[in-house]
Design a protein around this motif. Structure first.
Motif, PDB file in Angstrom:
ATOM      1  N   ALA A  28       4.231  -1.610   7.977  1.00 47.91           N
ATOM      2  CA  ALA A  28       3.463   0.290   7.125  1.00 47.91           C
ATOM      3  C   ALA A  28       2.743  -1.086   6.396  1.00 47.91           C
ATOM      4  O   ALA A  28       1.443  -0.586   6.136  1.00 47.91           O
ATOM      5  N   SER A  29       2.472  -2.013   6.082  1.00 47.04           N
ATOM      6  CA  SER A  29       1.661  -2.478   5.286  1.00 47.04           C
ATOM      7  C   SER A  29       0.083  -2.960   5.054  1.00 47.04           C
ATOM      8  O   SER A  29      -0.990  -3.101   4.990  1.00 47.04           O
ATOM      9  N   LEU A  30       0.251  -3.005   6.720  1.00 45.24           N
ATOM     10  CA  LEU A  30      -1.145  -2.994   7.701  1.00 45.24           C
ATOM     11  C   LEU A  30      -2.200  -1.582   7.054  1.00 45.24           C
ATOM     12  O   LEU A  30      -3.297  -1.690   6.869  1.00 45.24           O
ATOM     13  N   PHE A  31      -1.109  -0.518   6.667  1.00 40.02           N
ATOM     14  CA  PHE A  31      -1.961   0.457   6.598  1.00 40.02           C
ATOM     15  C   PHE A  31      -2.270   0.289   5.244  1.00 40.02           C
ATOM     16  O   PHE A  31      -2.982   1.732   4.795  1.00 40.02           O
TER      17      PHE A  31
ATOM     18  N   ASP B 172      -3.817  -2.067   3.579  1.00 36.32           N
ATOM     19  CA  ASP B 172      -4.584  -2.844   3.808  1.00 36.32           C
ATOM     20  C   ASP B 172      -6.044  -1.735   4.174  1.00 36.32           C
ATOM     21  O   ASP B 172      -6.626  -2.335   4.924  1.00 36.32           O
ATOM     22  N   THR B 173      -6.533  -1.298   3.189  1.00 38.73           N
ATOM     23  CA  THR B 173      -7.266  -0.523   3.095  1.00 38.73           C
ATOM     24  C   THR B 173      -9.141  -1.208   3.927  1.00 38.73           C
ATOM     25  O   THR B 173      -9.617  -0.408   4.571  1.00 38.73           O
ATOM     26  N   ALA B 174      -9.102  -2.577   3.751  1.00 35.72           N
ATOM     27  CA  ALA B 174      -9.852  -3.243   4.520  1.00 35.72           C
ATOM     28  C   ALA B 174      -9.700  -3.239   6.246  1.00 35.72           C
ATOM     29  O   ALA B 174     -11.022  -3.589   6.835  1.00 35.72           O
ATOM     30  N   PHE B 175      -8.794  -3.537   6.486  1.00 36.18           N
ATOM     31  CA  PHE B 175      -8.612  -4.117   7.740  1.00 36.18           C
ATOM     32  C   PHE B 175      -8.227  -2.450   8.224  1.00 36.18           C
ATOM     33  O   PHE B 175      -8.903  -2.064   9.272  1.00 36.18           O
TER      34      PHE B 175
ATOM     35  N   LEU C 199     -11.069  -1.753  11.394  1.00 37.68           N
ATOM     36  CA  LEU C 199     -10.792  -0.830  12.408  1.00 37.68           C
ATOM     37  C   LEU C 199     -11.090   0.795  13.063  1.00 37.68           C
ATOM     38  O   LEU C 199     -11.682   1.075  14.243  1.00 37.68           O
ATOM     39  N   ARG C 200     -11.177   1.277  12.212  1.00 39.34           N
ATOM     40  CA  ARG C 200     -11.250   2.340  12.037  1.00 39.34           C
ATOM     41  C   ARG C 200     -12.811   2.771  12.906  1.00 39.34           C
ATOM     42  O   ARG C 200     -13.177   3.695  13.442  1.00 39.34           O
ATOM     43  N   SER C 201     -13.795   1.924  11.722  1.00 34.52           N
ATOM     44  CA  SER C 201     -15.275   2.095  12.143  1.00 34.52           C
ATOM     45  C   SER C 201     -15.719   1.672  13.777  1.00 34.52           C
ATOM     46  O   SER C 201     -16.028   1.791  14.323  1.00 34.52           O
TER      47      SER C 201
END
Lengths: 63, 208
Positions: free
Chosen positions: B15-18, B20-23, B27-29
């Protein structure tokens, strides 16, 4: 005798449909004598493999 | 496992992946770019990415490692895109798209082959070296991206349906209102161009 133009098209179509026995024979004969088309055939398969790993490699993009 | 334990567990891992704003932004882009290549409508592409993200978030407990996570989110996205392609009667079927600028179709074939159907001397495919090495190389993937972007819309869409989304021929033909032979010819031309582009911008450069 099959020309490179037809041979390359069959080398691509091979990835999309089964070739007929006749097409296979003509293609094999052409390939046995034509280095560039042999390369082309390998590259068609590489492009397929590369495409398959495309979204997978995205994972290492920013690490 | 109690909820509190579960929450603690998630905090420690996936859940901590979410958080990690930069990550997540990166990923989103990447996902958006991938979706737009497939679904040319921005809103639909954004929706698919959004849904894939939500679905990933809801099932996050299964994933601990970033790398596995990304592969997995992309596979969710692919399924969303396939669903969308099946659902929509496309606003523009590939049959209506232009082939676009640059050398394509017959012009490309004339450029590559002599009138007698043999390779032009300069255009003969060269040996490609070290594919394994290339795949590891981020620069290679940027070139691959650029070569995909350079394909005409129609080529890119059909090529990606086949090679990325791994849709079968009847399904693509039905969706895009193209005949089997026209699909096969378009895929051939797309591969010709992609091959040419990769050889010119990567494989030749590497060896010279």
């Amino acid at each position: 005798m099959m020309k490179c133009k037809q041979a390359t098209q069959l080398l691509s179509e091979k990835l999309d449909r089964p070739l007929s026995a006749k097409e296979k024979i003509h293609l094999a004969m052409h390939i046995s004598m034509c280095g560039p088309c042999r390369q082309f055939g390998k590259q068609m398969e590489m492009i397929r493999d590369l495409s398959k790993s495309y979204s997978k490699t995205k994972e290492s993009d920013d690490q | 496992m109690t909820n509190a334990n579960l929450a603690a567990e998630l905090d420690n891992s996936a859940a901590s992946l979410f958080e990690d704003t930069a990550f997540i932004e990166a990923l989103r882009s990447q996902m958006l770019k991938f979706a737009r290549l497939q679904v040319r409508d921005n809103q639909l592409a954004e929706d698919a990415v959004q849904e894939a993200m939500i679905s990933a978030f809801q099932n996050i407990d299964r994933f601990a490692r970033q790398a596995a996570f990304k592969t997995w989110v992309f596979s969710i996205l692919k399924n969303k895109l396939i669903d969308q392609l099946r659902k929509e009667k496309r606003l523009t079927a590939a049959s209506q798209l232009e082939n676009g600028p640059n050398l394509n179709g017959d012009a490309l074939i004339e450029h590559l082959f002599e009138a007698n159907g043999h390779w032009q001397k300069d255009e003969r495919p060269k040996k490609w070296d070290q594919p394994e090495h290339s795949v590891e190389n981020q620069h290679f993937w940027r070139i691959f991206d650029a070569c995909l972007d350079a394909l005409p819309t129609k080529y890119a869409r059909l090529f990606m349906m086949r090679e990325f989304l791994e849709m079968d021929t009847p399904e693509i033909c039905h969706n895009e209102e193209v005949s089997v032979s026209s699909l096969n010819v378009t895929l051939y031309r797309a591969r010709l161009r992609l091959r040419e582009c990769l050889e010119d911008h990567w494989f030749q450069k590497e060896t010279s």
